[in-house]
Motif scaffolding. Sequence first.
Motif, mmCIF file in Angstrom:
data_model
loop_
_atom_site.group_PDB
_atom_site.id
_atom_site.type_symbol
_atom_site.label_atom_id
_atom_site.label_comp_id
_atom_site.label_asym_id
_atom_site.label_seq_id
_atom_site.Cartn_x
_atom_site.Cartn_y
_atom_site.Cartn_z
ATOM 1 N N PRO A 1 0.833 -1.214 0.000
ATOM 2 C CA PRO A 1 0.000 0.000 0.000
ATOM 3 C C PRO A 1 0.865 1.260 0.000
ATOM 4 N N GLU A 2 0.378 2.295 -0.670
ATOM 5 C CA GLU A 2 1.136 3.540 -0.782
ATOM 6 C C GLU A 2 1.463 4.144 0.584
ATOM 7 N N GLU A 3 0.512 4.108 1.512
ATOM 8 C CA GLU A 3 0.763 4.683 2.840
ATOM 9 C C GLU A 3 1.912 3.964 3.521
ATOM 10 N N THR A 4 1.948 2.660 3.404
ATOM 11 C CA THR A 4 3.018 1.869 4.013
ATOM 12 C C THR A 4 4.355 2.207 3.374
ATOM 13 N N ARG A 5 4.365 2.281 2.053
ATOM 14 C CA ARG A 5 5.593 2.544 1.314
ATOM 15 C C ARG A 5 6.163 3.920 1.644
ATOM 16 N N ILE A 6 5.322 4.947 1.627
ATOM 17 C CA ILE A 6 5.778 6.308 1.899
ATOM 18 C C ILE A 6 6.257 6.443 3.338
ATOM 19 N N SER A 7 5.586 5.756 4.253
ATOM 20 C CA SER A 7 6.005 5.785 5.655
ATOM 21 C C SER A 7 7.389 5.145 5.821
ATOM 22 N N ARG A 8 7.620 4.034 5.137
ATOM 23 C CA ARG A 8 8.916 3.363 5.217
ATOM 24 C C ARG A 8 10.034 4.281 4.734
ATOM 25 N N ILE A 9 9.804 4.941 3.608
ATOM 26 C CA ILE A 9 10.835 5.817 3.039
ATOM 27 C C ILE A 9 11.107 6.988 3.974
ATOM 28 N N GLY A 10 10.050 7.514 4.586
ATOM 29 C CA GLY A 10 10.220 8.616 5.521
ATOM 30 C C GLY A 10 11.093 8.221 6.697
ATOM 31 N N LYS A 11 10.858 7.017 7.234
ATOM 32 C CA LYS A 11 11.648 6.541 8.375
ATOM 33 C C LYS A 11 13.074 6.197 7.968
ATOM 34 N N ARG A 12 13.215 5.614 6.786
ATOM 35 C CA ARG A 12 14.543 5.154 6.332
ATOM 36 C C ARG A 12 15.413 6.300 5.827
ATOM 37 N N ASP A 13 14.844 7.161 5.007
ATOM 38 C CA ASP A 13 15.629 8.200 4.332
ATOM 39 C C ASP A 13 15.359 9.612 4.838
ATOM 40 N N GLY A 14 14.361 9.750 5.729
ATOM 41 C CA GLY A 14 14.042 11.068 6.238
ATOM 42 C C GLY A 14 13.404 11.982 5.204
ATOM 43 N N LEU A 15 12.736 11.380 4.203
ATOM 44 C CA LEU A 15 12.144 12.178 3.131
ATOM 45 C C LEU A 15 10.660 12.440 3.416
ATOM 46 N N PRO A 16 10.208 13.680 3.219
ATOM 47 C CA PRO A 16 8.783 13.977 3.385
ATOM 48 C C PRO A 16 7.982 13.381 2.236
ATOM 49 N N PRO A 17 6.677 13.165 2.429
ATOM 50 C CA PRO A 17 5.839 12.555 1.379
ATOM 51 C C PRO A 17 5.913 13.266 0.037
ATOM 52 N N ASP A 18 5.978 14.594 0.036
ATOM 53 C CA ASP A 18 6.014 15.329 -1.234
ATOM 54 C C ASP A 18 7.262 14.994 -2.042
ATOM 55 N N THR A 19 8.394 14.789 -1.376
ATOM 56 C CA THR A 19 9.634 14.443 -2.070
ATOM 57 C C THR A 19 9.550 13.029 -2.640
ATOM 58 N N VAL A 20 8.952 12.137 -1.879
ATOM 59 C CA VAL A 20 8.775 10.763 -2.355
ATOM 60 C C VAL A 20 7.912 10.758 -3.618
ATOM 61 N N LYS A 21 6.838 11.528 -3.598
ATOM 62 C CA LYS A 21 5.939 11.586 -4.754
ATOM 63 C C LYS A 21 6.637 12.219 -5.959
ATOM 64 N N LEU A 22 7.551 13.143 -5.709
ATOM 65 C CA LEU A 22 8.328 13.735 -6.798
ATOM 66 C C LEU A 22 9.215 12.679 -7.445
ATOM 67 N N HIS A 23 9.881 11.852 -6.641
ATOM 68 C CA HIS A 23 10.694 10.759 -7.170
ATOM 69 C C HIS A 23 9.836 9.778 -7.959
ATOM 70 N N ASP A 24 8.620 9.568 -7.482
ATOM 71 C CA ASP A 24 7.728 8.609 -8.145
ATOM 72 C C ASP A 24 7.355 9.043 -9.555
ATOM 73 N N ARG A 25 7.480 10.335 -9.826
ATOM 74 C CA ARG A 25 7.117 10.829 -11.157
ATOM 75 C C ARG A 25 8.239 10.640 -12.180
ATOM 76 N N HIS A 26 9.419 10.183 -11.713
ATOM 77 C CA HIS A 26 10.519 9.923 -12.643
ATOM 78 C C HIS A 26 10.114 8.789 -13.588
ATOM 79 N N GLU A 27 10.587 8.856 -14.819
ATOM 80 C CA GLU A 27 10.196 7.884 -15.846
ATOM 81 C C GLU A 27 10.474 6.448 -15.424
ATOM 82 N N SER A 28 11.614 6.205 -14.764
ATOM 83 C CA SER A 28 11.961 4.840 -14.362
ATOM 84 C C SER A 28 10.959 4.290 -13.358
#
Length: 202
Positions: free
Chosen positions: A129-156
């Motif tokens: 689930p997206e909520e689980t994934r974004i929460s994991r990245i926040g805890k692991r990398d210290g990234l806010p949700p908006d930054t994670v969503k920005l990475h998600d828009r990359h073509e890869s």
Amino acid sequence: MSAAGTNRDWSKVDPFALGISGKIGSGKTTLITNLLKEYDFSVASYGAFFRGLAASRNLPNNRETFQSLTEEYLRDQNHNGLAAEVVKSSNWDGKKSLLVDGVRHIASISAISRLTHPLPFFVVFLNVPEETRISRIGKRDGLPPDTVKLHDRHESEKLVTNEVRSAADLIVSENETEAAIEKIFSFLGHIRRGEGDLGRSS
């Protein structure tokens, strides 16, 4: 030998190659870490390959660097050349089962399949689930949700979500690692008993 606390005996599963795919934060590394606790798999990792490349050039160890290096490498080589480098870095002997971490492009699937032949190659997509994934990245990398969503828009990332997911042999939606491993083991057991596809041909 069965994995401690389970009935899984990986030594009875015919050798295979297994590509692990999923979006950033889907649990690929955690899954492989736990699989290695159960059996002596060889591991080839796209992430480790690019982390090593970044370190050799004194580049930042972050997602932007890895995405840039991937684009550069594919311009100079192609998916076949990149897959060959990644598999070579694993010191795989061509006989034992191989886990390939970070399959992110549809062209990588056919490239790896050719390299691992005659072992059957399967792709597992981790679909958390997206909520689980974004929460994991926040805890692991210290990234806010908006930054994670920005990475998600990359073509890869779009390719992983759409093309690779569609090509996967098995989609695992379990949040718990134990349940995910059990589903993978069961899938491979069905293949061994002739109840499923024997993987991609070269």
